[in-house]
Enzyme design. Structure first.
Site, PDB file in Angstrom:
ATOM      1  N   ILE A  37      64.231  75.125  76.458  1.00 49.52           N
ATOM      2  CA  ILE A  37      64.403  74.851  75.030  1.00 49.52           C
ATOM      3  C   ILE A  37      64.744  73.380  74.758  1.00 49.52           C
ATOM      4  O   ILE A  37      64.241  72.790  73.791  1.00 49.52           O
ATOM      5  CB  ILE A  37      65.472  75.804  74.430  1.00 49.52           C
ATOM      6  CG1 ILE A  37      65.578  75.649  72.915  1.00 49.52           C
ATOM      7  CG2 ILE A  37      66.838  75.611  75.069  1.00 49.52           C
ATOM      8  CD1 ILE A  37      66.433  76.742  72.251  1.00 49.52           C
ATOM      9  N   ALA A  38      65.566  72.758  75.617  1.00 52.25           N
ATOM     10  CA  ALA A  38      65.950  71.357  75.380  1.00 52.25           C
ATOM     11  C   ALA A  38      64.731  70.444  75.530  1.00 52.25           C
ATOM     12  O   ALA A  38      64.430  69.622  74.653  1.00 52.25           O
ATOM     13  CB  ALA A  38      67.062  70.939  76.334  1.00 52.25           C
ATOM     14  N   GLY A  71      71.520  85.250  72.526  1.00 52.07           N
ATOM     15  CA  GLY A  71      70.947  84.640  71.342  1.00 52.07           C
ATOM     16  C   GLY A  71      71.471  83.252  71.102  1.00 52.07           C
ATOM     17  O   GLY A  71      71.894  82.565  72.029  1.00 52.07           O
ATOM     18  N   HIS A 256      79.565  85.276  84.178  1.00 50.80           N
ATOM     19  CA  HIS A 256      79.335  86.288  83.148  1.00 50.80           C
ATOM     20  C   HIS A 256      79.921  87.597  83.638  1.00 50.80           C
ATOM     21  O   HIS A 256      79.690  87.986  84.782  1.00 50.80           O
ATOM     22  CB  HIS A 256      77.831  86.430  82.880  1.00 50.80           C
ATOM     23  CG  HIS A 256      77.539  87.147  81.601  1.00 50.80           C
ATOM     24  ND1 HIS A 256      77.788  88.492  81.450  1.00 50.80           N
ATOM     25  CD2 HIS A 256      77.055  86.713  80.424  1.00 50.80           C
ATOM     26  CE1 HIS A 256      77.459  88.845  80.211  1.00 50.80           C
ATOM     27  NE2 HIS A 256      77.017  87.773  79.564  1.00 50.80           N
ATOM     28  N   ARG A 302      84.856  85.053  77.942  1.00 44.51           N
ATOM     29  CA  ARG A 302      84.295  85.412  79.253  1.00 44.51           C
ATOM     30  C   ARG A 302      85.219  85.148  80.425  1.00 44.51           C
ATOM     31  O   ARG A 302      85.222  85.900  81.401  1.00 44.51           O
ATOM     32  CB  ARG A 302      82.996  84.634  79.462  1.00 44.51           C
ATOM     33  CG  ARG A 302      81.904  85.239  78.691  1.00 44.51           C
ATOM     34  CD  ARG A 302      80.586  84.627  79.001  1.00 44.51           C
ATOM     35  NE  ARG A 302      79.682  85.165  78.003  1.00 44.51           N
ATOM     36  CZ  ARG A 302      78.508  84.667  77.713  1.00 44.51           C
ATOM     37  NH1 ARG A 302      78.071  83.599  78.358  1.00 44.51           N
ATOM     38  NH2 ARG A 302      77.767  85.225  76.801  1.00 44.51           N
ATOM     39  N   HIS A 363      76.983  82.106  85.943  1.00 41.34           N
ATOM     40  CA  HIS A 363      76.078  82.169  84.792  1.00 41.34           C
ATOM     41  C   HIS A 363      75.764  80.804  84.183  1.00 41.34           C
ATOM     42  O   HIS A 363      74.619  80.542  83.816  1.00 41.34           O
ATOM     43  CB  HIS A 363      76.726  83.069  83.746  1.00 41.34           C
ATOM     44  CG  HIS A 363      75.901  83.327  82.527  1.00 41.34           C
ATOM     45  ND1 HIS A 363      74.649  83.890  82.581  1.00 41.34           N
ATOM     46  CD2 HIS A 363      76.157  83.113  81.208  1.00 41.34           C
ATOM     47  CE1 HIS A 363      74.164  84.009  81.353  1.00 41.34           C
ATOM     48  NE2 HIS A 363      75.049  83.539  80.500  1.00 41.34           N
ATOM     49  N   ARG A 398      82.627  77.850  77.794  1.00 41.73           N
ATOM     50  CA  ARG A 398      81.643  77.886  76.708  1.00 41.73           C
ATOM     51  C   ARG A 398      81.745  79.175  75.907  1.00 41.73           C
ATOM     52  O   ARG A 398      81.811  80.267  76.478  1.00 41.73           O
ATOM     53  CB  ARG A 398      80.234  77.780  77.303  1.00 41.73           C
ATOM     54  CG  ARG A 398      79.126  77.949  76.296  1.00 41.73           C
ATOM     55  CD  ARG A 398      77.787  77.835  76.959  1.00 41.73           C
ATOM     56  NE  ARG A 398      77.540  78.921  77.869  1.00 41.73           N
ATOM     57  CZ  ARG A 398      76.863  80.029  77.568  1.00 41.73           C
ATOM     58  NH1 ARG A 398      76.359  80.190  76.351  1.00 41.73           N
ATOM     59  NH2 ARG A 398      76.666  80.964  78.470  1.00 41.73           N
TER      60      ARG A 398
HETATM   61  C1  SIN Z   1      74.642  87.239  76.950  1.00 38.24           C
HETATM   62  O1  SIN Z   1      73.759  87.753  76.276  1.00 38.24           O
HETATM   63  O2  SIN Z   1      75.651  87.856  77.257  1.00 38.24           O
HETATM   64  C2  SIN Z   1      74.475  85.820  77.414  1.00 38.24           C
HETATM   65  C3  SIN Z   1      74.476  84.881  76.288  1.00 38.24           C
HETATM   66  C4  SIN Z   1      75.073  83.571  76.696  1.00 38.24           C
HETATM   67  O3  SIN Z   1      75.174  83.269  77.875  1.00 38.24           O
HETATM   68  O4  SIN Z   1      75.512  82.834  75.820  1.00 38.24           O
END
Ligand code: SIN
Length: 560
Positions: A37-38, A71, A256, A302, A363, A398
């Protein structure tokens, strides 16, 4: 790869202006490394005025973006506004977010999301409006999504737009190995292009460029278990660091909480959005994991949830915990989370029969190549955005779904800075890109060497998982530092004598990134956000309230 440290809290001298003075490569296209995307949004923007060459080491759709499930966060809801998004982002970042950058992120974000729609991204809608989901750490519904395969939809639309653009050329299977750096203006250093491996033709190439945009994504592959695709080997951070770019905050690796168990490589991500719709984490005995642990329960940020799962697995000896999705019906799950349903089906799991087995997995890299608010690095002619960059928005942790947003906001800013730079002179060629790299013969790689490299990569990933994971200790970090150094020294001795291979180049970058992560983690003698060290369990607001910068370690590229 010595990576001498400058130390925690050291101040960054600041970026050098892009200053695109005419050079020997006048007329060469702007070079974008990475097709996520970047890279693609930057390419689409600068192609309004200049030819662009996008190079990617695999096929065009192989990017981290393609794997993003949740998203893109934006304060678009009727009960939301950028100030609330700002507050949630700062809170997740645990004192290290750069407030001024987060303000840019949340204020410019909604327009960038609308722009994605104009480029053809089909986000999920309800009654004509964008449908907004919720994820951990968000006080409002603000996640714009396309099922639980948002990244794939964004990538599809952006690639279609890029392919239709007459000034953008995409070259696949071209692995950039190193940045070419020479003297710049005002005593600075300037990036003048790259050397790369053209995998399909088996040749090394040198590609001159007036401007290089680094959008190579993350490096989750340094860990044994990761949601990142096998291409995520930290190439951009590693090559920029070798070339003399400043990097920061690499100790902040996000794990994650909910990767599907048993994990494959890469691990299948069960989106946090399921918890946003009411799914909860349970121990194997059925009790609620997060009850009493955090006011947000299963929707805590997280770092908190991943640590809670880690502690539970250590305590119980279980291999996984369960994500209870019974707050949703099978029909809602199929409609909202087709990816999760397909992933479960592929492993013979029925989510409604006891829950989805999950474990944490590496993640996201919160740190990266240090940039200013317009993507400039301390090397003239080198810009960066996306996961490879450190813009300052993520701090120590993040906020969910802020990464795609960061990529579009700061790529757009970088493109605008390039297009309005009064010094920009050499990118004014006619439409139609000519790509004529200098070729150097390349020896074939032997099979035994490939097997050896795969073995070293696997050992490295275990070292990082065991000692530089969710919970760290001084002893474990010291052991990891020693082991990474030993592996690195062996590889450094072999590197100049070997033909280049994708596997060899990736291993070099994985070793480099591991070294940077371990070095940063050893410097931060406190626990904050994603960095938790049992020997320093408290947050130290006095000594460690700033970023961890590492001193650049430029090396000579005369061999090329
Ligand atoms: C997720 O859908 O849990 C990952 C989204 C993210 O890493 O921001």
């Amino acid at each position: 790869m010595t990576g001498e440290k400058r130390g925690v809290n050291a101040k960054w001298a600041g970026p050098v202006p892009v200053a695109l003075e005419p050079t020997a490569h006048e007329g060469a296209p702007i070079l974008v490394i990475g097709s996520g995307i970047a890279g693609l949004t930057f390419a689409l923007k600068v192609a309004e005025e200049a030819p662009v060459l996008v190079v990617t080491k695999k096929s065009r759709a192989d990017s981290n973006t393609n794997w993003a499930r949740g998203g893109i966060a934006a304060g678009l809801g009727p009960d939301d506004d950028p100030e609330l998004h700002l507050a949630d982002t700062l809170s997740a970042g645990d004192g290290l977010c750069h407030r001024d950058r987060v303000e840019l992120l949340v204020r410019e974000g909604p327009d960038r999301v609308r722009e994605l729609v104009e480029w053809g991204v089909r986000f999920h809608r309800e009654n004509g409006d964008l449908s907004l989901g919720r994820e951990g750490g968000h006080s409002r519904r603000r996640i714009v999504r396309a099922g639980d395969r948002t990244g794939r939809e964004i990538e599809r639309a952006l690639l279609a737009a890029v392919e239709a653009h007459p000034r953008i050329q995409v070259v696949q299977h071209l692995l950039v190995v190193d940045l070419l750096v020479g003297p710049g203006v005002n005593g600075g250093r300037r990036c003048r292009g790259v050397v790369a491996l053209d995998e399909q033709r088996g040749v090394r190439v040198r590609i001159p460029a007036p401007l290089v945009f680094l959008a190579t994504g993350g490096g989750g592959q340094v860990y044994r278990h990761t949601t990142n695709p096998t291409i995520a080997t930290g190439d951009g951070v590693a090559m920029a660091y070798r070339a003399g770019a400043q990097v920061a905050n690499l100790e902040f690796v996000q794990f994650h909480p909910t990767a599907l168990y048993p994990t494959e490589d890469p691990a299948f991500l069960i989106s946090e959005a399921l918890r946003g719709e009411g799914a909860v984490l349970r121990r194997l005995d059925g009790s609620l994991l997060m009850e009493g642990a955090d006011p947000w329960g299963s929707l805590a940020s997280r770092d908190v949830v991943a640590r809670a799962i880690h502690h539970e697995l250590q305590r119980s000896g279980d291999t996984h915990v369960l994500l209870d999705v019974s707050t949703m019906t099978p029909a809602i799950m199929e409609a909202r989370f087709p990816g999760a349903m397909a992933g479960c089906r592929a492993q013979g799991i029925n989510p409604f029969n006891g829950g989805i087995p999950v474990v944490p997995a590496a993640h996201y890299l919160c740190g990266g190549v240090v940039t200013d608010e317009d993507g400039r690095t301390n090397l003239q002619g080198l810009l960066a955005a996306g996961e490879a960059a450190h813009t300052g928005v993520h701090g120590a942790n993040r906020l969910a779904s802020n990464s795609l947003l960061e990529a579009v906001v700061f790529s757009n800013r970088a493109a605008r800075a390039v297009l309005t730079d009064p010094e920009r002179t050499q990118a004014r060629t006619e439409p139609g890109v000519s790509f004529s790299p200098v070729q150097v013969p390349q020896e074939p790689v032997n099979r035994a060497e490939q097997v050896r490299v795969a073995h070293v990569r696997s050992r490295l990933r275990s070292i990082m998982w065991e000692d530089v994971g969710i919970v760290r200790s001084d002893e474990g970090l010291e052991r990891a530092a020693r082991r990474v150094k030993e592996l690195t020294e062996v590889e450094e001795g072999r590197w100049p004598h070997l033909p280049w291979s994708v596997e060899g180049v990736e291993l070099r970058n994985l070793l480099q990134l591991s070294h940077l992560i371990v070095t940063s983690a050893r410097l931060r003698k406190e626990s904050r956000g994603l960095h938790f060290n049992v020997d320093h369990p408290e947050r130290d607001q006095g000594r460690f309230s700033e970023d961890t910068f590492l001193e650049p370690a430029p090396h000579s590229l005369s061999a090329f």
